[in-house]
Enzyme design. Structure first.
Site, PDB file in Angstrom:
ATOM      1  N   ARG A 101     -10.000  -0.420 -11.321  1.00 58.15           N
ATOM      2  CA  ARG A 101     -10.488   0.500 -12.351  1.00 58.15           C
ATOM      3  C   ARG A 101      -9.698   0.289 -13.631  1.00 58.15           C
ATOM      4  O   ARG A 101      -8.491  -0.018 -13.586  1.00 58.15           O
ATOM      5  CB  ARG A 101     -10.290   1.959 -11.934  1.00 58.15           C
ATOM      6  CG  ARG A 101     -11.370   2.509 -11.045  1.00 58.15           C
ATOM      7  CD  ARG A 101     -12.720   2.662 -11.759  1.00 58.15           C
ATOM      8  NE  ARG A 101     -13.734   3.262 -10.901  1.00 58.15           N
ATOM      9  CZ  ARG A 101     -14.520   2.601 -10.056  1.00 58.15           C
ATOM     10  NH1 ARG A 101     -14.456   1.287  -9.947  1.00 58.15           N
ATOM     11  NH2 ARG A 101     -15.420   3.242  -9.324  1.00 58.15           N
TER      12      ARG A 101
ATOM     13  N   ASP B 232       0.878  -1.180   0.000  1.00 60.72           N
ATOM     14  CA  ASP B 232       0.000   0.000   0.000  1.00 60.72           C
ATOM     15  C   ASP B 232       0.910   1.223   0.000  1.00 60.72           C
ATOM     16  O   ASP B 232       2.029   1.187   0.523  1.00 60.72           O
ATOM     17  CB  ASP B 232      -0.906   0.012   1.248  1.00 60.72           C
ATOM     18  CG  ASP B 232      -2.109   0.939   1.070  1.00 60.72           C
ATOM     19  OD1 ASP B 232      -3.225   0.429   0.855  1.00 60.72           O
ATOM     20  OD2 ASP B 232      -1.921   2.175   1.127  1.00 60.72           O
TER      21      ASP B 232
ATOM     22  N   HIS C  21     -17.642  -5.190 -15.605  1.00 61.76           N
ATOM     23  CA  HIS C  21     -17.655  -4.302 -14.429  1.00 61.76           C
ATOM     24  C   HIS C  21     -18.812  -4.686 -13.481  1.00 61.76           C
ATOM     25  O   HIS C  21     -19.685  -3.870 -13.176  1.00 61.76           O
ATOM     26  CB  HIS C  21     -17.773  -2.829 -14.864  1.00 61.76           C
ATOM     27  CG  HIS C  21     -17.186  -1.888 -13.836  1.00 61.76           C
ATOM     28  ND1 HIS C  21     -16.462  -0.776 -14.156  1.00 61.76           N
ATOM     29  CD2 HIS C  21     -17.226  -1.915 -12.480  1.00 61.76           C
ATOM     30  CE1 HIS C  21     -16.087  -0.145 -13.050  1.00 61.76           C
ATOM     31  NE2 HIS C  21     -16.533  -0.827 -12.017  1.00 61.76           N
TER      32      HIS C  21
ATOM     33  N   GLU D 196     -14.716   0.731 -21.676  1.00 60.76           N
ATOM     34  CA  GLU D 196     -15.830  -0.165 -21.296  1.00 60.76           C
ATOM     35  C   GLU D 196     -17.083   0.246 -22.053  1.00 60.76           C
ATOM     36  O   GLU D 196     -17.537   1.382 -21.875  1.00 60.76           O
ATOM     37  CB  GLU D 196     -16.081  -0.096 -19.788  1.00 60.76           C
ATOM     38  CG  GLU D 196     -14.941  -0.682 -18.987  1.00 60.76           C
ATOM     39  CD  GLU D 196     -15.158  -0.606 -17.470  1.00 60.76           C
ATOM     40  OE1 GLU D 196     -16.300  -0.396 -17.029  1.00 60.76           O
ATOM     41  OE2 GLU D 196     -14.182  -0.750 -16.729  1.00 60.76           O
TER      42      GLU D 196
HETATM   43  P1  NAD Z   1     -10.273   1.977  -0.018  1.00 62.78           P
HETATM   44  O1  NAD Z   1     -10.186   3.458  -0.131  1.00 62.78           O
HETATM   45  O2  NAD Z   1     -10.774   1.377   1.243  1.00 62.78           O
HETATM   46  O3  NAD Z   1      -8.809   1.319  -0.286  1.00 62.78           O
HETATM   47  C1  NAD Z   1      -7.924   1.746  -1.276  1.00 62.78           C
HETATM   48  C2  NAD Z   1      -6.512   1.455  -0.803  1.00 62.78           C
HETATM   49  O4  NAD Z   1      -5.614   1.818  -1.862  1.00 62.78           O
HETATM   50  C3  NAD Z   1      -6.121   2.297   0.420  1.00 62.78           C
HETATM   51  O5  NAD Z   1      -5.565   1.461   1.418  1.00 62.78           O
HETATM   52  C4  NAD Z   1      -5.088   3.273  -0.111  1.00 62.78           C
HETATM   53  O6  NAD Z   1      -4.104   3.628   0.836  1.00 62.78           O
HETATM   54  C5  NAD Z   1      -4.487   2.468  -1.268  1.00 62.78           C
HETATM   55  N1  NAD Z   1      -3.820   3.297  -2.257  1.00 62.78           N
HETATM   56  C6  NAD Z   1      -4.192   4.507  -2.739  1.00 62.78           C
HETATM   57  N2  NAD Z   1      -3.292   4.939  -3.655  1.00 62.78           N
HETATM   58  C7  NAD Z   1      -2.358   3.974  -3.758  1.00 62.78           C
HETATM   59  C8  NAD Z   1      -1.169   3.829  -4.528  1.00 62.78           C
HETATM   60  N3  NAD Z   1      -0.772   4.808  -5.370  1.00 62.78           N
HETATM   61  N4  NAD Z   1      -0.448   2.699  -4.396  1.00 62.78           N
HETATM   62  C9  NAD Z   1      -0.825   1.741  -3.504  1.00 62.78           C
HETATM   63  N5  NAD Z   1      -1.905   1.834  -2.733  1.00 62.78           N
HETATM   64  C10 NAD Z   1      -2.681   2.928  -2.862  1.00 62.78           C
HETATM   65  O7  NAD Z   1     -11.125   1.507  -1.263  1.00 62.78           O
HETATM   66  P2  NAD Z   1     -11.802   0.081  -1.512  1.00 62.78           P
HETATM   67  O8  NAD Z   1     -13.202   0.118  -1.022  1.00 62.78           O
HETATM   68  O9  NAD Z   1     -10.893  -0.994  -1.024  1.00 62.78           O
HETATM   69  O10 NAD Z   1     -11.870   0.099  -3.116  1.00 62.78           O
HETATM   70  C11 NAD Z   1     -10.675   0.148  -3.898  1.00 62.78           C
HETATM   71  C12 NAD Z   1     -11.025   0.494  -5.336  1.00 62.78           C
HETATM   72  O11 NAD Z   1     -11.769  -0.578  -5.920  1.00 62.78           O
HETATM   73  C13 NAD Z   1     -11.967   1.705  -5.484  1.00 62.78           C
HETATM   74  O12 NAD Z   1     -11.268   2.930  -5.476  1.00 62.78           O
HETATM   75  C14 NAD Z   1     -12.649   1.457  -6.816  1.00 62.78           C
HETATM   76  O13 NAD Z   1     -11.942   2.093  -7.853  1.00 62.78           O
HETATM   77  C15 NAD Z   1     -12.543  -0.073  -6.982  1.00 62.78           C
HETATM   78  N6  NAD Z   1     -13.876  -0.702  -6.947  1.00 62.78           N
HETATM   79  C16 NAD Z   1     -14.283  -1.444  -8.006  1.00 62.78           C
HETATM   80  C17 NAD Z   1     -15.539  -2.056  -7.996  1.00 62.78           C
HETATM   81  C18 NAD Z   1     -16.002  -2.914  -9.120  1.00 62.78           C
HETATM   82  O14 NAD Z   1     -17.210  -3.052  -9.317  1.00 62.78           O
HETATM   83  N7  NAD Z   1     -15.132  -3.580  -9.838  1.00 62.78           N
HETATM   84  C19 NAD Z   1     -16.393  -1.859  -6.889  1.00 62.78           C
HETATM   85  C20 NAD Z   1     -15.929  -1.120  -5.806  1.00 62.78           C
HETATM   86  C21 NAD Z   1     -14.663  -0.550  -5.832  1.00 62.78           C
END
Ligand code: NAD
Length: 314
Positions: free
Chosen positions: A235, A173, A286, A264
Protein backbone atom coordinates in the site's frame (compact mmCIF):
# COMPACT_ATOMS: atom_id res chain seq x y z
CA UNK A 1 -32.74 -5.69 0.22
CA UNK A 2 -30.36 -3.60 -1.86
CA UNK A 3 -26.73 -4.39 -2.66
CA UNK A 4 -24.34 -1.77 -4.03
CA UNK A 5 -21.41 -3.24 -5.98
CA UNK A 6 -18.72 -0.75 -6.98
CA UNK A 7 -15.64 -2.70 -8.25
CA UNK A 8 -15.31 -2.68 -12.02
CA UNK A 9 -14.16 -6.30 -11.97
CA UNK A 10 -17.62 -7.33 -10.78
CA UNK A 11 -19.32 -5.71 -13.77
CA UNK A 12 -16.78 -7.43 -16.06
CA UNK A 13 -16.88 -10.97 -14.62
CA UNK A 14 -19.95 -11.10 -12.40
CA UNK A 15 -22.81 -12.02 -14.78
CA UNK A 16 -23.27 -15.53 -13.33
CA UNK A 17 -22.61 -14.45 -9.74
CA UNK A 18 -25.17 -11.68 -10.13
CA UNK A 19 -27.92 -14.24 -10.90
CA UNK A 20 -26.91 -16.20 -7.80
CA UNK A 21 -27.51 -13.14 -5.59
CA UNK A 22 -30.70 -12.18 -7.44
CA UNK A 23 -32.09 -15.67 -6.73
CA UNK A 24 -32.35 -14.53 -3.10
CA UNK A 25 -34.51 -11.59 -4.18
CA UNK A 26 -31.70 -9.07 -3.71
CA UNK A 27 -31.77 -5.89 -5.79
CA UNK A 28 -28.30 -5.19 -7.21
CA UNK A 29 -26.85 -1.82 -8.17
CA UNK A 30 -23.66 -2.65 -10.08
CA UNK A 31 -21.19 0.01 -11.18
CA UNK A 32 -20.93 -0.76 -14.90
CA UNK A 33 -19.61 2.69 -15.89
CA UNK A 34 -16.08 1.38 -16.43
CA UNK A 35 -14.77 4.02 -13.99
CA UNK A 36 -14.69 4.40 -10.22
CA UNK A 37 -17.76 6.20 -8.80
CA UNK A 38 -17.26 9.80 -7.67
CA UNK A 39 -17.49 10.13 -3.89
CA UNK A 40 -20.83 11.98 -4.18
CA UNK A 41 -22.39 9.30 -6.38
CA UNK A 42 -20.99 6.58 -4.11
CA UNK A 43 -22.48 8.27 -1.04
CA UNK A 44 -25.89 8.75 -2.68
CA UNK A 45 -26.05 5.07 -3.71
CA UNK A 46 -24.63 3.76 -0.40
CA UNK A 47 -27.39 5.52 1.58
CA UNK A 48 -29.92 3.06 0.18
CA UNK A 49 -27.80 -0.07 0.55
CA UNK A 50 -28.20 -3.01 2.92
CA UNK A 51 -24.85 -4.40 1.70
CA UNK A 52 -21.87 -3.05 -0.22
CA UNK A 53 -19.21 -4.89 -2.17
CA UNK A 54 -16.50 -2.25 -2.21
CA UNK A 55 -13.19 -1.72 -3.98
CA UNK A 56 -11.30 1.50 -3.32
CA UNK A 57 -14.18 3.79 -2.27
CA UNK A 58 -13.73 5.42 1.14
CA UNK A 59 -16.05 4.15 3.85
CA UNK A 60 -15.46 6.48 6.79
CA UNK A 61 -17.57 7.30 9.86
CA UNK A 62 -19.52 10.04 8.00
CA UNK A 63 -20.49 7.67 5.22
CA UNK A 64 -21.44 4.93 7.70
CA UNK A 65 -23.66 7.39 9.61
CA UNK A 66 -25.38 8.22 6.32
CA UNK A 67 -26.24 4.54 5.66
CA UNK A 68 -29.04 3.54 8.04
CA UNK A 69 -29.73 0.13 6.41
CA UNK A 70 -26.12 -1.05 6.02
CA UNK A 71 -25.54 -4.51 7.51
CA UNK A 72 -22.45 -5.88 5.77
CA UNK A 73 -19.47 -4.59 3.75
CA UNK A 74 -17.45 -7.00 1.65
CA UNK A 75 -14.02 -5.75 0.57
CA UNK A 76 -13.30 -6.80 -3.04
CA UNK A 77 -9.76 -7.75 -1.99
CA UNK A 78 -7.93 -7.89 1.34
CA UNK A 79 -6.68 -4.43 2.40
CA UNK A 80 -9.37 -2.74 4.50
CA UNK A 81 -7.47 0.53 4.94
CA UNK A 82 -10.25 2.40 3.07
CA UNK A 83 -12.85 1.21 5.59
CA UNK A 84 -13.25 2.45 9.18
CA UNK A 85 -13.49 -1.10 10.50
CA UNK A 86 -13.56 -0.07 14.17
CA UNK A 87 -16.53 2.24 13.58
CA UNK A 88 -18.32 -0.50 11.62
CA UNK A 89 -17.85 -2.85 14.59
CA UNK A 90 -19.26 -0.19 16.91
CA UNK A 91 -22.30 0.14 14.63
CA UNK A 92 -22.79 -3.63 14.30
CA UNK A 93 -21.89 -3.65 10.58
CA UNK A 94 -20.07 -6.81 9.52
CA UNK A 95 -16.88 -6.30 7.48
CA UNK A 96 -15.60 -9.22 5.39
CA UNK A 97 -12.58 -9.58 3.06
CA UNK A 98 -11.86 -11.84 0.09
CA UNK A 99 -8.81 -13.38 1.70
CA UNK A 100 -6.27 -14.95 -0.64
CA UNK A 101 -8.26 -14.57 -3.88
CA UNK A 102 -5.78 -12.11 -5.41
CA UNK A 103 -2.65 -13.34 -3.66
CA UNK A 104 -1.27 -15.29 -6.63
CA UNK A 105 -1.70 -12.30 -8.96
CA UNK A 106 0.23 -10.04 -6.57
CA UNK A 107 2.94 -12.65 -6.01
CA UNK A 108 3.45 -13.09 -9.77
CA UNK A 109 3.51 -9.30 -10.19
CA UNK A 110 6.20 -9.11 -7.49
CA UNK A 111 8.42 -11.76 -9.07
CA UNK A 112 7.91 -10.12 -12.46
CA UNK A 113 9.01 -6.79 -11.02
CA UNK A 114 12.13 -8.37 -9.49
CA UNK A 115 13.17 -9.66 -12.93
CA UNK A 116 12.24 -6.35 -14.52
CA UNK A 117 14.39 -4.29 -12.15
CA UNK A 118 17.28 -6.76 -12.03
CA UNK A 119 17.66 -6.60 -15.82
CA UNK A 120 16.20 -3.09 -16.40
CA UNK A 121 13.76 -4.61 -18.89
CA UNK A 122 11.08 -1.90 -19.05
CA UNK A 123 13.72 0.84 -19.17
CA UNK A 124 15.45 -0.91 -22.05
CA UNK A 125 12.17 -1.39 -23.92
CA UNK A 126 11.49 2.38 -23.68
CA UNK A 127 15.08 3.20 -24.72
CA UNK A 128 14.86 0.97 -27.80
CA UNK A 129 11.46 2.49 -28.72
CA UNK A 130 13.14 5.92 -28.54
CA UNK A 131 15.78 4.65 -30.99
CA UNK A 132 18.48 4.14 -28.35
CA UNK A 133 20.18 0.75 -28.78
CA UNK A 134 21.50 0.53 -25.18
CA UNK A 135 22.74 -2.72 -23.61
CA UNK A 136 22.52 -2.55 -19.81
CA UNK A 137 24.11 -5.35 -17.76
CA UNK A 138 21.90 -6.49 -14.92
CA UNK A 139 22.07 -9.09 -12.18
CA UNK A 140 20.51 -12.53 -11.74
CA UNK A 141 18.01 -13.53 -9.05
CA UNK A 142 19.27 -17.06 -8.64
CA UNK A 143 21.41 -17.59 -5.51
CA UNK A 144 20.53 -14.14 -4.15
CA UNK A 145 18.82 -13.40 -0.83
CA UNK A 146 15.24 -12.16 -0.94
CA UNK A 147 13.83 -10.55 2.19
CA UNK A 148 10.02 -10.70 2.52
CA UNK A 149 8.38 -8.25 4.93
CA UNK A 150 4.95 -9.68 5.86
CA UNK A 151 4.62 -13.47 5.66
CA UNK A 152 0.89 -13.75 4.95
CA UNK A 153 -0.90 -15.11 1.88
CA UNK A 154 1.12 -13.08 -0.64
CA UNK A 155 4.43 -13.29 1.25
CA UNK A 156 4.25 -17.11 1.36
CA UNK A 157 3.49 -17.39 -2.37
CA UNK A 158 6.40 -15.05 -3.17
CA UNK A 159 8.64 -17.26 -1.00
CA UNK A 160 7.58 -20.40 -2.91
CA UNK A 161 8.13 -18.74 -6.28
CA UNK A 162 11.51 -17.42 -5.12
CA UNK A 163 12.48 -20.98 -4.12
CA UNK A 164 11.72 -22.07 -7.66
CA UNK A 165 14.09 -19.45 -9.02
CA UNK A 166 16.85 -20.66 -6.68
CA UNK A 167 16.79 -17.67 -4.33
CA UNK A 168 17.50 -17.84 -0.58
CA UNK A 169 14.51 -16.65 1.42
CA UNK A 170 14.34 -14.76 4.71
CA UNK A 171 11.17 -13.32 6.21
CA UNK A 172 10.09 -10.82 8.83
CA UNK A 173 6.59 -10.65 10.30
CA UNK A 174 5.26 -8.81 13.34
CA UNK A 175 3.41 -11.93 14.49
CA UNK A 176 4.77 -15.42 15.35
CA UNK A 177 5.31 -17.65 12.30
CA UNK A 178 4.68 -21.40 12.76
CA UNK A 179 7.84 -23.42 12.08
CA UNK A 180 5.94 -25.62 9.55
CA UNK A 181 5.19 -22.53 7.43
CA UNK A 182 8.89 -21.61 7.42
CA UNK A 183 9.87 -25.18 6.52
CA UNK A 184 7.31 -25.39 3.70
CA UNK A 185 8.65 -22.17 2.18
CA UNK A 186 12.30 -23.02 2.95
CA UNK A 187 12.46 -19.64 4.69
CA UNK A 188 14.52 -18.32 7.59
CA UNK A 189 12.87 -15.92 10.03
CA UNK A 190 14.84 -12.80 10.96
CA UNK A 191 14.44 -9.33 12.45
CA UNK A 192 13.54 -6.38 10.25
CA UNK A 193 16.98 -4.92 10.77
CA UNK A 194 18.74 -8.18 9.70
CA UNK A 195 16.47 -8.43 6.68
CA UNK A 196 17.21 -4.86 5.58
CA UNK A 197 20.96 -5.27 6.00
CA UNK A 198 21.44 -8.63 4.31
CA UNK A 199 18.85 -8.92 1.51
CA UNK A 200 19.67 -8.37 -2.17
CA UNK A 201 15.97 -8.03 -2.99
CA UNK A 202 13.34 -6.79 -0.53
CA UNK A 203 9.58 -7.04 -1.02
CA UNK A 204 6.81 -5.71 1.22
CA UNK A 205 3.49 -7.53 1.84
CA UNK A 206 1.99 -6.02 4.99
CA UNK A 207 -1.34 -4.20 5.41
CA UNK A 208 -1.42 -0.42 5.83
CA UNK A 209 -1.93 0.16 9.56
CA UNK A 210 -0.77 2.69 12.14
CA UNK A 211 2.28 0.46 12.74
CA UNK A 212 3.23 0.02 9.07
CA UNK A 213 2.69 3.63 7.95
CA UNK A 214 6.17 4.92 7.11
CA UNK A 215 7.72 1.51 7.94
CA UNK A 216 10.39 2.13 5.28
CA UNK A 217 11.90 5.60 5.49
CA UNK A 218 15.36 7.07 5.04
CA UNK A 219 16.90 5.21 7.98
CA UNK A 220 15.69 1.84 6.67
CA UNK A 221 16.68 2.68 3.08
CA UNK A 222 20.19 3.61 4.26
CA UNK A 223 20.40 0.30 6.13
CA UNK A 224 19.85 -1.64 2.87
CA UNK A 225 22.72 -2.70 0.59
CA UNK A 226 23.62 -0.12 -2.08
CA UNK A 227 22.82 -2.85 -4.60
CA UNK A 228 19.42 -3.65 -3.07
CA UNK A 229 16.27 -3.70 -5.18
CA UNK A 230 13.07 -2.87 -3.26
CA UNK A 231 9.57 -3.82 -4.44
CA UNK A 232 6.39 -2.53 -2.81
CA UNK A 233 3.08 -4.02 -3.96
CA UNK A 234 1.40 -3.50 -0.58
CA UNK A 235 0.00 0.00 0.00
CA UNK A 236 1.05 3.59 -0.55
CA UNK A 237 2.30 5.18 2.67
CA UNK A 238 4.23 2.11 3.87
CA UNK A 239 7.32 3.36 2.01
CA UNK A 240 7.96 7.10 2.41
CA UNK A 241 8.10 8.04 -1.26
CA UNK A 242 9.98 11.30 -0.71
CA UNK A 243 12.67 9.40 1.22
CA UNK A 244 12.83 6.90 -1.65
CA UNK A 245 13.57 9.80 -4.01
CA UNK A 246 16.48 10.96 -1.85
CA UNK A 247 17.76 7.40 -1.40
CA UNK A 248 17.72 6.73 -5.16
CA UNK A 249 19.33 10.10 -5.97
CA UNK A 250 22.13 9.39 -3.49
CA UNK A 251 22.43 5.75 -4.63
CA UNK A 252 21.62 4.37 -1.18
CA UNK A 253 19.81 1.52 -3.02
CA UNK A 254 19.86 0.40 -6.65
CA UNK A 255 16.16 0.52 -7.54
CA UNK A 256 12.69 0.94 -6.12
CA UNK A 257 9.66 -0.55 -7.87
CA UNK A 258 6.22 0.35 -6.59
CA UNK A 259 2.70 -0.67 -7.55
CA UNK A 260 1.35 1.71 -4.94
CA UNK A 261 2.06 5.32 -4.12
CA UNK A 262 1.20 7.84 -1.39
CA UNK A 263 -0.78 9.82 -4.00
CA UNK A 264 -2.43 7.66 -6.66
CA UNK A 265 -2.01 8.89 -9.34
CA UNK A 266 1.13 10.94 -8.59
CA UNK A 267 0.88 14.72 -8.81
CA UNK A 268 1.87 16.26 -12.15
CA UNK A 269 4.66 18.42 -10.73
CA UNK A 270 7.20 18.75 -7.91
CA UNK A 271 9.19 15.98 -6.24
CA UNK A 272 6.84 13.20 -7.42
CA UNK A 273 7.71 14.00 -11.04
CA UNK A 274 11.42 14.14 -10.09
CA UNK A 275 11.04 10.63 -8.67
CA UNK A 276 9.17 9.38 -11.75
CA UNK A 277 11.92 10.72 -14.00
CA UNK A 278 14.57 8.49 -12.39
CA UNK A 279 15.50 5.33 -14.32
CA UNK A 280 15.94 3.56 -10.97
CA UNK A 281 12.28 4.15 -10.03
CA UNK A 282 9.51 2.01 -11.51
CA UNK A 283 5.82 2.71 -10.88
CA UNK A 284 2.78 0.78 -12.06
CA UNK A 285 -0.81 1.97 -11.59
CA UNK A 286 -1.85 -0.29 -8.67
CA UNK A 287 -2.30 -3.30 -10.95
CA UNK A 288 -0.77 -5.99 -8.70
CA UNK A 289 -4.04 -7.88 -8.27
CA UNK A 290 -5.29 -7.26 -11.80
CA UNK A 291 -5.40 -10.63 -13.47
CA UNK A 292 -8.53 -12.18 -14.97
CA UNK A 293 -8.14 -15.17 -12.65
CA UNK A 294 -7.88 -13.00 -9.56
CA UNK A 295 -10.89 -10.89 -10.50
CA UNK A 296 -13.02 -13.99 -11.18
CA UNK A 297 -11.92 -15.57 -7.86
CA UNK A 298 -12.73 -12.35 -6.02
CA UNK A 299 -16.15 -11.97 -7.69
CA UNK A 300 -17.01 -15.54 -6.66
CA UNK A 301 -15.75 -15.14 -3.08
CA UNK A 302 -17.52 -11.81 -2.53
CA UNK A 303 -20.72 -13.32 -3.93
CA UNK A 304 -20.48 -16.40 -1.67
CA UNK A 305 -19.95 -14.22 1.40
CA UNK A 306 -23.08 -12.16 0.62
CA UNK A 307 -25.12 -15.21 -0.44
CA UNK A 308 -24.37 -16.95 2.88
CA UNK A 309 -25.03 -13.77 4.86
CA UNK A 310 -28.45 -13.11 3.30
CA UNK A 311 -29.43 -16.82 3.27
CA UNK A 312 -28.87 -16.93 7.03
CA UNK A 313 -31.31 -14.00 7.45
CA UNK A 314 -34.10 -15.75 5.53
P1 NAD B 1 -2.31 -11.22 4.82
O1 NAD B 1 -3.21 -10.65 5.86
O2 NAD B 1 -2.43 -12.65 4.45
O3 NAD B 1 -0.76 -10.99 5.26
C1 NAD B 1 -0.27 -9.82 5.85
C2 NAD B 1 0.91 -10.20 6.73
O4 NAD B 1 1.46 -8.98 7.26
C3 NAD B 1 0.49 -11.06 7.93
O5 NAD B 1 1.34 -12.19 8.02
C4 NAD B 1 0.67 -10.14 9.13
O6 NAD B 1 1.05 -10.82 10.31
C5 NAD B 1 1.79 -9.22 8.63
N1 NAD B 1 1.85 -7.96 9.35
C6 NAD B 1 0.83 -7.18 9.79
N2 NAD B 1 1.32 -6.08 10.41
C7 NAD B 1 2.66 -6.17 10.34
C8 NAD B 1 3.73 -5.35 10.80
N3 NAD B 1 3.47 -4.21 11.49
N4 NAD B 1 5.00 -5.73 10.54
C9 NAD B 1 5.25 -6.90 9.90
N5 NAD B 1 4.29 -7.73 9.48
C10 NAD B 1 3.01 -7.37 9.67
O7 NAD B 1 -2.47 -10.27 3.56
P2 NAD B 1 -2.00 -10.54 2.06
O8 NAD B 1 -3.11 -11.16 1.30
O9 NAD B 1 -0.67 -11.22 2.07
O10 NAD B 1 -1.87 -9.03 1.55
C11 NAD B 1 -0.92 -8.13 2.15
C12 NAD B 1 -1.24 -6.71 1.72
O11 NAD B 1 -1.00 -6.56 0.32
C13 NAD B 1 -2.72 -6.31 1.88
O12 NAD B 1 -3.02 -5.87 3.19
C14 NAD B 1 -2.90 -5.20 0.86
O13 NAD B 1 -2.67 -3.95 1.46
C15 NAD B 1 -1.78 -5.49 -0.16
N6 NAD B 1 -2.35 -5.87 -1.47
C16 NAD B 1 -2.04 -5.13 -2.56
C17 NAD B 1 -2.56 -5.47 -3.82
C18 NAD B 1 -2.19 -4.71 -5.05
O14 NAD B 1 -2.97 -4.71 -6.00
N7 NAD B 1 -1.02 -4.13 -5.14
C19 NAD B 1 -3.45 -6.56 -3.92
C20 NAD B 1 -3.73 -7.31 -2.78
C21 NAD B 1 -3.17 -6.97 -1.56
Amino acid sequence: MKVLITPRGYARYGAKAQKHLESLGLELDINDTGSPLSSDVFKAKAKEADAIIVGVDQIDADLIDACPHLKIIVKFGVGTDNIDVAYCQQKGIQVERCIGTNANAVAEYTIGMLFNCARMLSTNVSDVKKGEWKKPTGVELSNKMIGIIGFGHIGKLVANMANGIGMHVQVYDAFPIPSEALELCKAKQCTLSELLQTSDFITIHVPLTKETTGLIGMQELKTMKETAILVNASRGGIVKDKDALEALKHKEIKAYAADVFEDEPPTKEGWQQELLALDSFYLTAHIGSRSQESEINTVNRATDILYNFFSSLQ
